[in-house]
Design a protein around this motif. Sequence first.
Motif, PDB file in Angstrom:
ATOM      1  N   LYS A  10       0.835  -1.204   0.000  1.00  0.00           N
ATOM      2  CA  LYS A  10       0.000   0.000   0.000  1.00  0.00           C
ATOM      3  C   LYS A  10       0.871   1.256   0.000  1.00  0.00           C
ATOM      4  N   ALA A  11       1.872   1.250   0.870  1.00  0.00           N
ATOM      5  CA  ALA A  11       2.747   2.417   0.985  1.00  0.00           C
ATOM      6  C   ALA A  11       3.508   2.652  -0.314  1.00  0.00           C
ATOM      7  N   LEU A  12       3.926   1.567  -0.943  1.00  0.00           N
ATOM      8  CA  LEU A  12       4.680   1.686  -2.188  1.00  0.00           C
ATOM      9  C   LEU A  12       3.807   2.272  -3.288  1.00  0.00           C
ATOM     10  N   CYS A  13       2.573   1.794  -3.369  1.00  0.00           N
ATOM     11  CA  CYS A  13       1.639   2.317  -4.373  1.00  0.00           C
ATOM     12  C   CYS A  13       1.413   3.807  -4.141  1.00  0.00           C
ATOM     13  N   GLN A  14       1.217   4.164  -2.879  1.00  0.00           N
ATOM     14  CA  GLN A  14       0.982   5.565  -2.563  1.00  0.00           C
ATOM     15  C   GLN A  14       2.169   6.416  -2.957  1.00  0.00           C
ATOM     16  N   ALA A  15       3.358   5.922  -2.646  1.00  0.00           N
ATOM     17  CA  ALA A  15       4.565   6.694  -2.927  1.00  0.00           C
ATOM     18  C   ALA A  15       4.736   6.911  -4.431  1.00  0.00           C
ATOM     19  N   LEU A  16       4.351   5.916  -5.222  1.00  0.00           N
ATOM     20  CA  LEU A  16       4.512   6.051  -6.672  1.00  0.00           C
ATOM     21  C   LEU A  16       3.270   6.660  -7.322  1.00  0.00           C
ATOM     22  N   GLY A  17       2.205   6.791  -6.553  1.00  0.00           N
ATOM     23  CA  GLY A  17       1.000   7.393  -7.085  1.00  0.00           C
ATOM     24  C   GLY A  17       0.268   6.536  -8.099  1.00  0.00           C
ATOM     25  N   VAL A  18       0.403   5.236  -7.985  1.00  0.00           N
ATOM     26  CA  VAL A  18      -0.328   4.344  -8.895  1.00  0.00           C
ATOM     27  C   VAL A  18      -1.023   3.256  -8.085  1.00  0.00           C
ATOM     28  N   GLU A  19      -1.933   2.565  -8.749  1.00  0.00           N
ATOM     29  CA  GLU A  19      -2.563   1.419  -8.116  1.00  0.00           C
ATOM     30  C   GLU A  19      -1.870   0.159  -8.621  1.00  0.00           C
ATOM     31  N   VAL A  20      -2.160  -0.957  -7.943  1.00  0.00           N
ATOM     32  CA  VAL A  20      -1.611  -2.234  -8.404  1.00  0.00           C
ATOM     33  C   VAL A  20      -2.069  -2.475  -9.849  1.00  0.00           C
ATOM     34  N   GLY A  21      -1.121  -2.787 -10.723  1.00  0.00           N
ATOM     35  CA  GLY A  21      -1.466  -3.062 -12.117  1.00  0.00           C
ATOM     36  C   GLY A  21      -1.355  -1.862 -13.037  1.00  0.00           C
ATOM     37  N   GLN A  22      -1.221  -0.664 -12.441  1.00  0.00           N
ATOM     38  CA  GLN A  22      -1.111   0.534 -13.266  1.00  0.00           C
ATOM     39  C   GLN A  22       0.354   0.836 -13.590  1.00  0.00           C
ATOM     40  N   VAL A  23       0.581   1.379 -14.777  1.00  0.00           N
ATOM     41  CA  VAL A  23       1.939   1.741 -15.160  1.00  0.00           C
ATOM     42  C   VAL A  23       2.190   3.186 -14.743  1.00  0.00           C
ATOM     43  N   THR A  24       3.396   3.453 -14.249  1.00  0.00           N
ATOM     44  CA  THR A  24       3.723   4.830 -13.873  1.00  0.00           C
ATOM     45  C   THR A  24       3.738   5.696 -15.141  1.00  0.00           C
ATOM     46  N   PRO A  25       3.480   7.010 -14.992  1.00  0.00           N
ATOM     47  CA  PRO A  25       3.353   7.883 -16.166  1.00  0.00           C
ATOM     48  C   PRO A  25       4.573   7.814 -17.107  1.00  0.00           C
ATOM     49  N   ASP A  26       5.763   7.571 -16.547  1.00  0.00           N
ATOM     50  CA  ASP A  26       6.935   7.507 -17.416  1.00  0.00           C
ATOM     51  C   ASP A  26       7.056   6.159 -18.132  1.00  0.00           C
ATOM     52  N   GLY A  27       6.096   5.281 -17.907  1.00  0.00           N
ATOM     53  CA  GLY A  27       6.105   4.005 -18.620  1.00  0.00           C
ATOM     54  C   GLY A  27       7.139   3.020 -18.112  1.00  0.00           C
ATOM     55  N   LEU A  28       7.769   3.337 -16.990  1.00  0.00           N
ATOM     56  CA  LEU A  28       8.875   2.476 -16.541  1.00  0.00           C
ATOM     57  C   LEU A  28       8.437   1.366 -15.597  1.00  0.00           C
ATOM     58  N   PHE A  29       7.514   1.681 -14.695  1.00  0.00           N
ATOM     59  CA  PHE A  29       7.235   0.728 -13.617  1.00  0.00           C
ATOM     60  C   PHE A  29       5.775   0.325 -13.561  1.00  0.00           C
ATOM     61  N   VAL A  30       5.566  -0.930 -13.214  1.00  0.00           N
ATOM     62  CA  VAL A  30       4.230  -1.367 -12.901  1.00  0.00           C
ATOM     63  C   VAL A  30       4.337  -2.216 -11.642  1.00  0.00           C
ATOM     64  N   ILE A  31       3.464  -1.925 -10.685  1.00  0.00           N
ATOM     65  CA  ILE A  31       3.492  -2.687  -9.438  1.00  0.00           C
ATOM     66  C   ILE A  31       2.494  -3.826  -9.534  1.00  0.00           C
TER      67      ILE A  31
END
Lengths: 543, 173
Positions: free
Chosen positions: B99-120
Amino acid sequence: MKMIRSMVLVSGDSLSLERGAEQVLQALQNEIQAFGLSDEVSVMMIGDVGRHDALPMVIVYPEAAVYGPVRPEDVHYLVEEHLYKGRIANDLLAPVRELSGRIAWVAARKGTLPAEQRIVLRRVGLINPDDIEEYILHDGYTALGKVLTEMTPNEVIEEIKKSGLRGRGGAGFPTGAKWSFVAREKSAKKYIICNADESEPGTFKDRIILEGDPHSIIEAMAIAGYAVGADEGYIYVRGEYLLAQERLRRAIEQAREMGFLGKNIFGTDFSFDIHIHTGAGAYICGEETALIESIEGKRGQPRSRPPFPTTYGLWGKPTVVNNVETLANVPPIVLNGADWYRRFGTPSSPGTKVYTILGNVNVTGVIEVPMGITLREVINIYAKGMKGGAAFKLAQTGGSSGSLIPASLQDTPMDFDSYAKAGVALGSGALLICDENTCVVDLVKVLMNFFRKESCGKCNPCRIGTQRAYEIMCAIAEGRGKMEDLDQLLWLSENMYLLSNCGLGQTAGTPIKDMLKHFRAEVEAHIALHVCPTGVCKIKAFA
Amino acid sequence: MNTLRAKYADEIQAILAKYPPEHKRSAVMPLLYLAQREAGYVTVQAMAEIAEILEISITDVASIVGFYTLYYDQPHGRYHIQVCTDLPCALRGAEDFLKALCQALGVEVGQVTPDGLFVIEEVKCIGACHRAPVFQVQGDGEIVFHENQTLETALAVIEALRQKAQQEKEGTA
């Protein structure tokens, strides 16, 4: 010829190097030379040793004494005490903290932790898994040589039967009997499959065998092939286990080059070869018929049984499917005999068992101990007691399809029959030990979530049952539960057991049944009083 | 034209050789891994090409992609941050960590970060239960484990990967 009696390893990960591991290595080499021990002691730097609390570390085998943190100025004393005088230098030992799969703990580890009985893991950590020659130096492929040149296939099966070896994947089916079913089938083509799709949460014993001693599996599969009349085998490895896949691939190549796989092994007319098939993230493929479907290029959904794989397996041919740990027991049994093997464990479950210890205990990690040891012994001796002195509440065995073992069964011998008699299951060898601060409702909820996600969806009882059970558990955890829900849960659990097609659905209800048998009051508190006695669930804690 | 076959003729031959010639479809899983390595995910064209090589229907291939969780039929982040939340990990705080990691990156599980680099991703047991919270980073053709994690150490790992990607971008620019 040099006779190495001690092996000294220095940790060489980045943090160790930063803290002077090179200097420690240099000092060791100088001191060992100064004491005139160069011909009897080997020194080398290895990579990450698996724990990072006391770097750089020096590990001395065969005692498996772990020293750390070691400074260059400690080395003279260490070499003098341990290698020259043969005494463990107690004041330099690393604190006992964590058992690691990556550091091997040999049977007679006088150093830091209680002795285990290592049969399956006897070479893990002691040999370089990428080097077939080290495997051969440690009795490798002698068992295969023995069966091919001195034993008939029938004698091999009889020896395995006599040893009493039972499947270590969870079900505990006698291995010798399984082999004899395949052996008596009249088919020109038969297969040996090694089930390395280890995915029970909390279990990583097979991974340690595959990564640490891949040749033992290759050798065992070839022995099984000879015994039942198969000339080809597949190892089904989890997609996530990349390192294990790499090591197996290299091991198979080396075995082919050396003539332990391929045509006319040991100059006999026996031929055998092995392929790796990589899974792709489906828990259900650990079920043997789903695994076979997966190799056949289909969705990994279990078949109806009978027919069993022993008569109708891979591509319809008679097939032996054995777990990694089961196979790893085969070469030592062949080499030392069934009578030797029966000296370990209990009469109905001979041999050892590899457990992964997890949870609220002081020392977590992997151990191999004789069958029949009790949970209390594991917790107090190997796990060094409960963390923070808390009381033991329950242990969850064998991943998600295992049982919940309450404190009242702590002294029941851990073997297949004693556990069955007590109404619980040994499972695949995970021991998730929970203390009094664990909420059983929360725990079972998480387990149900696992099953509902991993159900393959083929049969209704499991697909719908696991989902319903999860929803009810959520309701109870959130204070919305009703007393009737408990009857509903039991009904679901019973029907999943009776009506599901495969082991996943049949055992998915076990945690529910155990929860209501041993911890009913705690569950009812959630429902009737809307409190979570341990304060874990997000409803009112018990005031 | 079957680009997969043209480009990886030898490798495909070696994969097919592992299975009896009359049971070619067994090669579907290794071929899907090959296609995924090539494009980062399994494209519709790759499915068609695999179907052609194995002489099965494209639907058969698609059903395999759908069943197993390690195959992707959509483009996705370059690095998969896979957090295990099974029971042993959950008891060591993996759910809060996720939960904390998702919050820190501002995405939900399964969503790709805006820069296209990470998906949790929330995954099932990855076999490092005694050192949870644990996550593995899948990407660039390898899997790296990170054990005994806190939010701070995880963010440091992610930042290092981000910088690596940034440097590569600048290097080629």
